[in-house]
Design an enzyme around this catalytic site. Structure first.
Site, PDB file in Angstrom:
ATOM      1  N   GLU A  47      -6.808  39.443  -8.322  1.00  0.00           N
ATOM      2  CA  GLU A  47      -6.747  39.796  -9.745  1.00  0.00           C
ATOM      3  C   GLU A  47      -7.729  40.905 -10.119  1.00  0.00           C
ATOM      4  OE1 GLU A  47      -9.982  36.632  -9.665  1.00  0.00           O
ATOM      5  OE2 GLU A  47      -8.261  37.277  -8.482  1.00  0.00           O
ATOM      6  N   CYS A  68     -10.136  31.673  -4.731  1.00  0.00           N
ATOM      7  CA  CYS A  68     -11.555  31.368  -4.559  1.00  0.00           C
ATOM      8  C   CYS A  68     -11.835  29.906  -4.957  1.00  0.00           C
ATOM      9  CB  CYS A  68     -12.405  32.363  -5.345  1.00  0.00           C
ATOM     10  SG  CYS A  68     -14.151  32.363  -4.879  1.00  0.00           S
ATOM     11  N   HIS A  89     -10.213  37.984  -4.149  1.00  0.00           N
ATOM     12  CA  HIS A  89      -9.719  38.006  -5.523  1.00  0.00           C
ATOM     13  C   HIS A  89      -8.695  39.106  -5.758  1.00  0.00           C
ATOM     14  CE1 HIS A  89     -12.604  35.191  -7.537  1.00  0.00           C
ATOM     15  NE2 HIS A  89     -13.267  35.421  -6.414  1.00  0.00           N
TER      16      HIS A  89
END
Length: 232
Positions: free
Chosen positions: A196, A85, A194
């Site tokens: 994560e 991002c 994302h």
């Protein structure tokens, strides 16, 4: 394996990236933007967030932070670098990746679980996926629209450097539905969604099996660990 996560003023997802690295089986190393020391890490993550308040352009000021001189040098020498991002925006501003990211086509911040197709499984960060594998990971951005000149876009497509593409809907108006790209060498990857946030059951996207059970993002982090073992 030691993977560094750089924290900038305004970083939001640095701790999440560290946790993802730990769950993948590596050791996260916290790095500070104002240093000139990578502390001997084997790979790097530039996390999501709003570095420097997104002033000027998203990632533009962060790309000039002291530690970025070391990041650029390490990337050019082959160290795996993942920009997520805001980190993707930094990589384009630092000219480690081509193209750029602009305001979402709808002019609004978007937060959703997003389906992607993995299109390049040869990079340091995607080798754990299968070709054309479809995954779901969270997306949250206001300036996620990928742009590039016609020549650059043709080169990225022709060289197979689009690593992930949006499915079902193009959430931010990215050209060619591009969600992520790599450099020519395949060690530097930028991804707008994302990974994560999809690494641990109970905290990821919903799946057919159960609510919040999606862990499709974990393979980005295990991929770089497996690649390091192969190259050891």
């Amino acid at each position: 394996m030691r993977i560094g996560v750089v924290t900038f003023p305004g970083s939001l997802d640095d701790r999440d990236a560290q946790r993802a690295i730990r769950l993948a089986g590596a050791t996260p190393v916290a790095l500070w933007h104002g240093e000139h020391d990578l502390h001997g890490v084997d790979a790097l993550v530039l996390p999501g967030g709003f570095s420097y308040g997104d002033y000027l352009r998203c990632g533009a000021i962060a790309s000039l932070s002291p530690i970025m001189a070391e990041v650029i040098d390490a990337a050019n020498k082959g160290m795996p670098v993942l920009g997520i991002c805001n980190g993707f925006q930094m990589l384009t501003e630092a000219h480690l990746l081509e193209g750029g990211l602009i305001r979402n086509e709808a002019g609004a911040f978007i937060c959703r679980d997003q389906r992607l197709r993995i299109e390049n499984t040869d990079t340091a960060w995607t080798n754990g996926f299968t070709a054309d594998q479809e995954i779901t990971i969270p997306l949250k951005n206001g300036e996620g629209g990928f742009i590039a000149s016609a020549d650059t876009l043709a080169r990225l497509e022709g060289e197979g450097r689009v690593i992930a593409r949006y499915l079902d809907v193009n959430p931010n108006g990215s050209l060619n539905e591009i969600a992520g790209i790599s450099n020519a060498r395949g060690n530097v990857v930028g991804l707008m969604p994302h990974p994560e946030h999809a690494v641990e059951p109970g905290f990821g996207p919903d799946t057919a099996a159960a609510m919040r059970s999606g862990v499709d993002g974990l393979a980005f982090f295990t991929s770089v660990i497996e690649r390091s073992l192969v190259n050891a």
